[in-house]
Write an enzyme that holds these catalytic residues in place. Sequence first.
Site, PDB file in Angstrom:
ATOM      1  N   TYR A 146       0.820  -1.009   0.181  1.00  0.00           N
ATOM      2  CA  TYR A 146       0.021  -0.044  -0.043  1.00  0.00           C
ATOM      3  C   TYR A 146       0.992   1.147  -0.082  1.00  0.00           C
ATOM      4  CZ  TYR A 146      -3.845  -3.252   1.196  1.00  0.00           C
ATOM      5  OH  TYR A 146      -4.562  -4.122   1.345  1.00  0.00           O
TER       6      TYR A 146
HETATM    7  N1  NAP Z   1      -6.402  -8.413   0.717  1.00  0.00           N
HETATM    8  C1  NAP Z   1      -6.584  -7.921  -0.469  1.00  0.00           C
HETATM    9  O1  NAP Z   1      -6.396  -8.326  -1.210  1.00  0.00           O
HETATM   10  C2  NAP Z   1      -7.344  -6.536  -0.047  1.00  0.00           C
HETATM   11  C3  NAP Z   1      -7.831  -5.986  -1.467  1.00  0.00           C
HETATM   12  C4  NAP Z   1      -8.738  -4.544  -1.233  1.00  0.00           C
HETATM   13  C5  NAP Z   1      -8.768  -3.937   0.295  1.00  0.00           C
HETATM   14  N2  NAP Z   1      -8.240  -4.608   1.245  1.00  0.00           N
HETATM   15  C6  NAP Z   1      -8.130  -4.194   2.477  1.00  0.00           C
HETATM   16  O2  NAP Z   1      -9.690  -3.845   2.741  1.00  0.00           O
HETATM   17  C7  NAP Z   1      -9.761  -2.494   3.191  1.00  0.00           C
HETATM   18  C8  NAP Z   1     -10.769  -1.758   2.403  1.00  0.00           C
HETATM   19  O3  NAP Z   1     -10.778  -1.912   1.345  1.00  0.00           O
HETATM   20  P1  NAP Z   1     -11.532  -0.824   0.261  1.00  0.00           P
HETATM   21  O4  NAP Z   1     -11.188   0.620   0.713  1.00  0.00           O
HETATM   22  O5  NAP Z   1     -11.833  -1.121  -1.095  1.00  0.00           O
HETATM   23  O6  NAP Z   1     -13.285  -1.117   1.077  1.00  0.00           O
HETATM   24  P2  NAP Z   1     -14.812  -0.517   1.057  1.00  0.00           P
HETATM   25  O7  NAP Z   1     -14.782  -0.330   2.414  1.00  0.00           O
HETATM   26  O8  NAP Z   1     -15.439  -1.679   0.099  1.00  0.00           O
HETATM   27  O9  NAP Z   1     -14.513   0.865   0.392  1.00  0.00           O
HETATM   28  C9  NAP Z   1     -14.237   2.065   0.773  1.00  0.00           C
HETATM   29  C10 NAP Z   1     -14.758   3.179   0.030  1.00  0.00           C
HETATM   30  O10 NAP Z   1     -16.349   3.125   0.314  1.00  0.00           O
HETATM   31  C11 NAP Z   1     -16.559   4.540   0.315  1.00  0.00           C
HETATM   32  N3  NAP Z   1     -17.429   4.753   1.798  1.00  0.00           N
HETATM   33  C12 NAP Z   1     -16.736   4.144   3.092  1.00  0.00           C
HETATM   34  N4  NAP Z   1     -17.662   4.600   3.693  1.00  0.00           N
HETATM   35  C13 NAP Z   1     -18.656   5.311   3.178  1.00  0.00           C
HETATM   36  C14 NAP Z   1     -19.701   6.136   3.845  1.00  0.00           C
HETATM   37  N5  NAP Z   1     -20.124   6.100   5.212  1.00  0.00           N
HETATM   38  N6  NAP Z   1     -20.352   7.007   2.750  1.00  0.00           N
HETATM   39  C15 NAP Z   1     -19.959   7.020   1.547  1.00  0.00           C
HETATM   40  N7  NAP Z   1     -18.846   6.334   0.991  1.00  0.00           N
HETATM   41  C16 NAP Z   1     -18.189   5.828   1.831  1.00  0.00           C
HETATM   42  C17 NAP Z   1     -15.296   5.502   0.164  1.00  0.00           C
HETATM   43  O11 NAP Z   1     -15.258   5.771  -1.068  1.00  0.00           O
HETATM   44  P3  NAP Z   1     -14.951   7.129  -1.599  1.00  0.00           P
HETATM   45  O12 NAP Z   1     -13.531   7.480  -1.278  1.00  0.00           O
HETATM   46  O13 NAP Z   1     -15.115   6.883  -3.087  1.00  0.00           O
HETATM   47  O14 NAP Z   1     -15.921   8.060  -1.294  1.00  0.00           O
HETATM   48  C18 NAP Z   1     -14.301   4.345   0.541  1.00  0.00           C
HETATM   49  O15 NAP Z   1     -13.149   5.021  -0.067  1.00  0.00           O
HETATM   50  C19 NAP Z   1      -8.265  -1.748   2.550  1.00  0.00           C
HETATM   51  O16 NAP Z   1      -7.958  -0.535   3.314  1.00  0.00           O
HETATM   52  C20 NAP Z   1      -7.322  -2.811   2.788  1.00  0.00           C
HETATM   53  O17 NAP Z   1      -6.902  -2.852   4.126  1.00  0.00           O
HETATM   54  C21 NAP Z   1      -7.417  -5.894   1.118  1.00  0.00           C
END
Ligand code: NAP
Length: 325
Positions: A59
Amino acid sequence: MEYTTLGSTGMEVSRICLGCMSFGTSEWRDWVLEEDESREIIERAIDLGINFFDTANVYSLGESERILGTVLDDYDRDSQVVATKGFGEMREDDPNSSGLSRKALEQELSNSLDRLGMETVDLYQTHRWDYDTPIEQTIRALDDAVRRGQTRYVGASSMWAHQFAEALHASDRVGLERFQTMQNHYNLLYREEEREMLPLCDREGVGVVPWSPLARGYLARPHEDVEATRRGETDDHARGHPYFEGNGRTVNERVQELADEYDASMAQIALAWVLHKDWVDAPIVGSSSIEHLEEAVEALEIDLDDSDVAWLEAPYEPVRVSGHE
Ligand SMILES: NC(=O)c1ccc[n+]([C@@H]2O[C@H](COP(=O)([O-])OP(=O)(O)OC[C@H]3O[C@@H](n4cnc5c(N)ncnc54)[C@H](OP(=O)(O)O)[C@@H]3O)[C@@H](O)[C@H]2O)c1
């Protein structure tokens, strides 16, 4: 805050894990927050009782780990559960900066600890399956890392269920540390893990910490607004997932309808659904603002009716596998 025991570790984690992929530098991905904004969100998470943080070496090529470690250094390390991952390429010109060989793992775990400014992480996870290294070698290297005190537990991320079963079987056969957690792709728009992986984790007492529970933001706003944010506009990975396939749009509309009914936000309904699933310990939530984080924590109070869960799930159709190969 609610806490739960992570799988069979005996370790207590907050039911919301803060995903740190959004923290680092926009040089890595346009939508990633820089240090000051990241710090505010991490500090607010601690105020809200979140004790569980997930990052990875890749990251922002280490910046996420550095920022997380810098912020957590102002707090009591004993009360935090810090998870990171290794596997992805860290240096373009160094083929041993990726993979799960003993060489790569030992070096990259040490580098992660240096960036985090910690002697030990609580959970070290393999980010993907390494087709070039026998799993026994990886398990031995991870077991040694536990013996050296560099990590307390080991976990894995997205892979096929048959691979995970093979890994668990291998560690049991040789009496070494086994994977205690599975970090997999799971949300209302990607439920392929319900076929094999989640029942396997349940049966094996493995903790489940799903990634992208909000489908990288698509479940947090109406379909028409998918590109309304910086991340929505620029996150190519989101477009690579099958969120718009298999009736995804209808699911998105149902999340909106239920959000109105519960007087909640779409993000809260989508998170309440994940939290409702018994096989999930703690979703890893991504936040690009303090408000997002506060909403995520409030979602713990939403108790969806079984009929509402069934209604949200009904339109889902199987989609192509996404998150691993
Ligand atoms: N192991 C793996 O391969 C893998 C892959 C992906 C992720 N991860 C882990 O999972 C974590 C989460 O992944 P992700 O960021 O893709 O997860 P997510 O929770 O599905 O998406 C996060 C996005 O959702 C939006 N959001 C979140 N809360 C909100 C709210 N209350 N209201 C409106 N929009 C909201 C935001 O988008 P906007 O910024 O567009 O507003 C935020 O950037 C990562 O940080 C990482 O630690 C792991």
